[in-house]
Every structure is written in structure tokens, then in C-alpha cells.
Motif scaffolding. Structure first.
Motif, PDB file in Angstrom:
ATOM      1  N   ILE A   2       0.857  -1.182   0.000  1.00 52.52           N
ATOM      2  CA  ILE A   2       0.000   0.000   0.000  1.00 52.52           C
ATOM      3  C   ILE A   2       0.891   1.230   0.000  1.00 52.52           C
ATOM      4  O   ILE A   2       2.017   1.204   0.498  1.00 52.52           O
ATOM      5  CB  ILE A   2      -0.980   0.050   1.197  1.00 52.52           C
ATOM      6  CG1 ILE A   2      -0.239   0.144   2.529  1.00 52.52           C
ATOM      7  CG2 ILE A   2      -1.940  -1.108   1.176  1.00 52.52           C
ATOM      8  CD1 ILE A   2      -1.132   0.510   3.700  1.00 52.52           C
ATOM      9  N   THR A   3       0.368   2.323  -0.577  1.00 55.38           N
ATOM     10  CA  THR A   3       1.088   3.587  -0.607  1.00 55.38           C
ATOM     11  C   THR A   3       0.151   4.685  -0.136  1.00 55.38           C
ATOM     12  O   THR A   3      -0.958   4.798  -0.646  1.00 55.38           O
ATOM     13  CB  THR A   3       1.588   3.905  -2.033  1.00 55.38           C
ATOM     14  OG1 THR A   3       2.384   2.825  -2.495  1.00 55.38           O
ATOM     15  CG2 THR A   3       2.401   5.182  -2.050  1.00 55.38           C
ATOM     16  N   GLU A   4       0.599   5.457   0.847  1.00 54.46           N
ATOM     17  CA  GLU A   4      -0.136   6.605   1.337  1.00 54.46           C
ATOM     18  C   GLU A   4       0.814   7.787   1.406  1.00 54.46           C
ATOM     19  O   GLU A   4       1.809   7.739   2.125  1.00 54.46           O
ATOM     20  CB  GLU A   4      -0.727   6.325   2.718  1.00 54.46           C
ATOM     21  CG  GLU A   4      -1.833   5.299   2.737  1.00 54.46           C
ATOM     22  CD  GLU A   4      -2.386   5.068   4.141  1.00 54.46           C
ATOM     23  OE1 GLU A   4      -1.901   5.718   5.096  1.00 54.46           O
ATOM     24  OE2 GLU A   4      -3.288   4.230   4.267  1.00 54.46           O
ATOM     25  N   LYS A   5       0.522   8.814   0.647  1.00 53.07           N
ATOM     26  CA  LYS A   5       1.361  10.012   0.567  1.00 53.07           C
ATOM     27  C   LYS A   5       2.791   9.599   0.223  1.00 53.07           C
ATOM     28  O   LYS A   5       3.044   9.059  -0.834  1.00 53.07           O
ATOM     29  CB  LYS A   5       1.283  10.818   1.853  1.00 53.07           C
ATOM     30  CG  LYS A   5      -0.098  11.360   2.130  1.00 53.07           C
ATOM     31  CD  LYS A   5      -0.126  12.160   3.411  1.00 53.07           C
ATOM     32  CE  LYS A   5      -1.551  12.591   3.705  1.00 53.07           C
ATOM     33  NZ  LYS A   5      -1.672  13.238   4.982  1.00 53.07           N
ATOM     34  N   ASP A   6       3.748   9.832   1.118  1.00 51.96           N
ATOM     35  CA  ASP A   6       5.148   9.502   0.834  1.00 51.96           C
ATOM     36  C   ASP A   6       5.602   8.217   1.514  1.00 51.96           C
ATOM     37  O   ASP A   6       6.790   7.913   1.546  1.00 51.96           O
ATOM     38  CB  ASP A   6       6.055  10.666   1.232  1.00 51.96           C
ATOM     39  CG  ASP A   6       5.981  10.972   2.723  1.00 51.96           C
ATOM     40  OD1 ASP A   6       5.030  10.512   3.367  1.00 51.96           O
ATOM     41  OD2 ASP A   6       6.874  11.669   3.225  1.00 51.96           O
ATOM     42  N   THR A   7       4.657   7.436   2.053  1.00 55.70           N
ATOM     43  CA  THR A   7       5.005   6.196   2.744  1.00 55.70           C
ATOM     44  C   THR A   7       4.485   5.001   1.953  1.00 55.70           C
ATOM     45  O   THR A   7       3.316   4.975   1.569  1.00 55.70           O
ATOM     46  CB  THR A   7       4.401   6.162   4.165  1.00 55.70           C
ATOM     47  OG1 THR A   7       4.884   7.299   4.884  1.00 55.70           O
ATOM     48  CG2 THR A   7       4.795   4.899   4.897  1.00 55.70           C
ATOM     49  N   LYS A   8       5.373   4.070   1.716  1.00 54.60           N
ATOM     50  CA  LYS A   8       4.999   2.848   1.012  1.00 54.60           C
ATOM     51  C   LYS A   8       5.286   1.670   1.931  1.00 54.60           C
ATOM     52  O   LYS A   8       6.387   1.548   2.451  1.00 54.60           O
ATOM     53  CB  LYS A   8       5.806   2.728  -0.278  1.00 54.60           C
ATOM     54  CG  LYS A   8       5.478   1.490  -1.086  1.00 54.60           C
ATOM     55  CD  LYS A   8       5.996   1.602  -2.512  1.00 54.60           C
ATOM     56  CE  LYS A   8       7.331   0.952  -2.670  1.00 54.60           C
ATOM     57  NZ  LYS A   8       7.795   0.894  -4.049  1.00 54.60           N
ATOM     58  N   SER A  41       9.078   2.410   2.924  1.00 52.55           N
ATOM     59  CA  SER A  41       9.800   3.530   2.316  1.00 52.55           C
ATOM     60  C   SER A  41      11.186   3.121   1.853  1.00 52.55           C
ATOM     61  O   SER A  41      12.182   3.718   2.235  1.00 52.55           O
ATOM     62  CB  SER A  41       9.901   4.692   3.291  1.00 52.55           C
ATOM     63  OG  SER A  41       8.639   5.221   3.538  1.00 52.55           O
ATOM     64  N   ASN A  42      11.266   2.061   1.075  1.00 54.03           N
ATOM     65  CA  ASN A  42      12.515   1.555   0.507  1.00 54.03           C
ATOM     66  C   ASN A  42      13.514   1.090   1.558  1.00 54.03           C
ATOM     67  O   ASN A  42      14.669   0.880   1.260  1.00 54.03           O
ATOM     68  CB  ASN A  42      13.167   2.582  -0.407  1.00 54.03           C
ATOM     69  CG  ASN A  42      12.279   2.911  -1.583  1.00 54.03           C
ATOM     70  OD1 ASN A  42      11.547   2.050  -2.060  1.00 54.03           O
ATOM     71  ND2 ASN A  42      12.330   4.138  -2.044  1.00 54.03           N
ATOM     72  N   GLN A  43      13.090   0.957   2.809  1.00 52.48           N
ATOM     73  CA  GLN A  43      13.931   0.393   3.852  1.00 52.48           C
ATOM     74  C   GLN A  43      13.302  -0.912   4.285  1.00 52.48           C
ATOM     75  O   GLN A  43      12.106  -0.964   4.518  1.00 52.48           O
ATOM     76  CB  GLN A  43      14.043   1.322   5.050  1.00 52.48           C
ATOM     77  CG  GLN A  43      14.769   2.611   4.748  1.00 52.48           C
ATOM     78  CD  GLN A  43      14.832   3.488   5.974  1.00 52.48           C
ATOM     79  OE1 GLN A  43      14.151   3.271   6.966  1.00 52.48           O
ATOM     80  NE2 GLN A  43      15.657   4.515   5.898  1.00 52.48           N
ATOM     81  N   THR A  44      14.092  -1.958   4.371  1.00 53.59           N
ATOM     82  CA  THR A  44      13.562  -3.243   4.779  1.00 53.59           C
ATOM     83  C   THR A  44      13.917  -3.481   6.230  1.00 53.59           C
ATOM     84  O   THR A  44      15.047  -3.289   6.631  1.00 53.59           O
ATOM     85  CB  THR A  44      14.144  -4.364   3.900  1.00 53.59           C
ATOM     86  OG1 THR A  44      13.868  -4.023   2.543  1.00 53.59           O
ATOM     87  CG2 THR A  44      13.523  -5.691   4.217  1.00 53.59           C
ATOM     88  N   ILE A  45      12.912  -3.870   7.022  1.00 55.02           N
ATOM     89  CA  ILE A  45      13.130  -4.084   8.447  1.00 55.02           C
ATOM     90  C   ILE A  45      12.677  -5.471   8.840  1.00 55.02           C
ATOM     91  O   ILE A  45      11.736  -5.996   8.272  1.00 55.02           O
ATOM     92  CB  ILE A  45      12.367  -3.045   9.292  1.00 55.02           C
ATOM     93  CG1 ILE A  45      10.857  -3.130   8.996  1.00 55.02           C
ATOM     94  CG2 ILE A  45      12.894  -1.659   9.067  1.00 55.02           C
ATOM     95  CD1 ILE A  45      10.002  -2.375   9.964  1.00 55.02           C
ATOM     96  N   PRO A  46      13.359  -6.101   9.793  1.00 49.38           N
ATOM     97  CA  PRO A  46      12.866  -7.386  10.276  1.00 49.38           C
ATOM     98  C   PRO A  46      11.638  -7.171  11.150  1.00 49.38           C
ATOM     99  O   PRO A  46      11.529  -6.175  11.838  1.00 49.38           O
ATOM    100  CB  PRO A  46      14.031  -7.946  11.098  1.00 49.38           C
ATOM    101  CG  PRO A  46      14.952  -6.808  11.337  1.00 49.38           C
ATOM    102  CD  PRO A  46      14.651  -5.746  10.334  1.00 49.38           C
TER     103      PRO A  46
END
Length: 144
Positions: A25-31, A42-47
Motif C-alpha cells: 500500500i502507498t499513502e502520501k510519501d510512505t509505502k 519507504s525503501n527500507q527493509t526491516i525485520p
């Protein structure tokens, strides 16, 4: 950036409910992208671990390390091991195959697509079950 864990949990529930492997999902500047193997924001992958679905960073794999030559599905569809039900399988573990030999059929939109081997070798592992849905680029066979 504050991460709303409820959104991730809800997306994870959708994965199970609709038998999906990935949702975004994408909302404003957050994906936010949630898959069976990773969560990406936001193009960062987190565990993360959400609702008993183990999610890990995309650079890590939850599967064991596979050695050998991997052959991947060229399209999305349903994989079949034989040309028709009850017929002899195209390949078996331990069988020697040559580049170009049909290893499987992937059905997409009622079209049967023969998948050729991209290398010579001996079949080490068949990674998908007969009748299993496969995705583009998914490993379907490993050769020694």
C-alpha cells in the motif's frame, strides 16, 4: 518515522485470508510492502514478526541455502510435472537432463507453456509440487 504496527498486522492477515504472497500500500510519501518473506517501508527493509508470520529482511532468506544451478519459472501460473494427469513426469530427482529439455509445464491463462532447462545437469531437487501456483522468478528446480 513512526510505524503503525496495526497496519502491518492487518496486511499480514490479508496475506493469509486471501492466500497472497505479497501486498503493498502507498499513502502520501510512505509505502508499505508486506510479503511472506519481508516487510519493506519507504525503501527500507526491516525485520519483523507479525501474527505468527515470520518476516525477515529482504537480504536474508528464510529458506535454507541451496547449492547447485537453480532453474526459475519464466512466468506466473500453475506448475505441472507431467504433460497430462497420470502421464510420466518430465523429470525425477537423479535424472540427467540437457539444456532445452522440458522440465515442467506452467499453465497461464489456459495456455500450457513448456519450461525448458537452461543448463545441463542432474536433477537435485524439484522445488514445487504438481499443481502448485508459481511466480515469475521462483525457483522450480535445482540441478547439480
Amino acid at each position: 518515522m513512526k510505524i503503525d504496527k496495526n497496519i502491518i498486522k492487518e496486511l499480514s492477515n490479508y496475506l493469509d485470508e486471501f492466500n497472497l504472497t505479497e501486498i503493498e500500500i502507498t499513502e502520501k510519501d510512505t509505502k508499505i510492502k508486506v510479503s511472506k518473506n519481508n516487510v519493506s517501508i519507504s525503501n527500507q527493509t526491516i525485520p519483523a514478526s507479525v501474527n505468527n508470520t515470520n518476516l525477515t529482511a529482504s537480504s536474508q532468506s528464510t529458506e535454507s541455502v541451496k547449492s547447485g544451478t537453480e532453474i526459475t519459472s519464466p512466468i506466473i501460473g500453475t506448475a505441472y510435472h507431467a504433460p497430462e494427469p497420470g502421464a510420466k513426469k518430465f523429470v525425477e530427482v537423479g535424472k540427467k537432463i540437457k539444456k532445452g529439455d522440458t522440465i515442467m509445464i506452467v499453465e497461464a491463462m489456459k495456455t500450457m507453456n513448456h519450461v525448458p532447462s537452461t543448463h545441463d545437469g542432474v536433477v537435485k531437487e524439484i522445488c514445487v509440487d504438481d499443481g502448485q501456483p508459481v511466480e515469475f522468478g521462483q525457483t522450480i528446480l535445482i540441478l547439480e
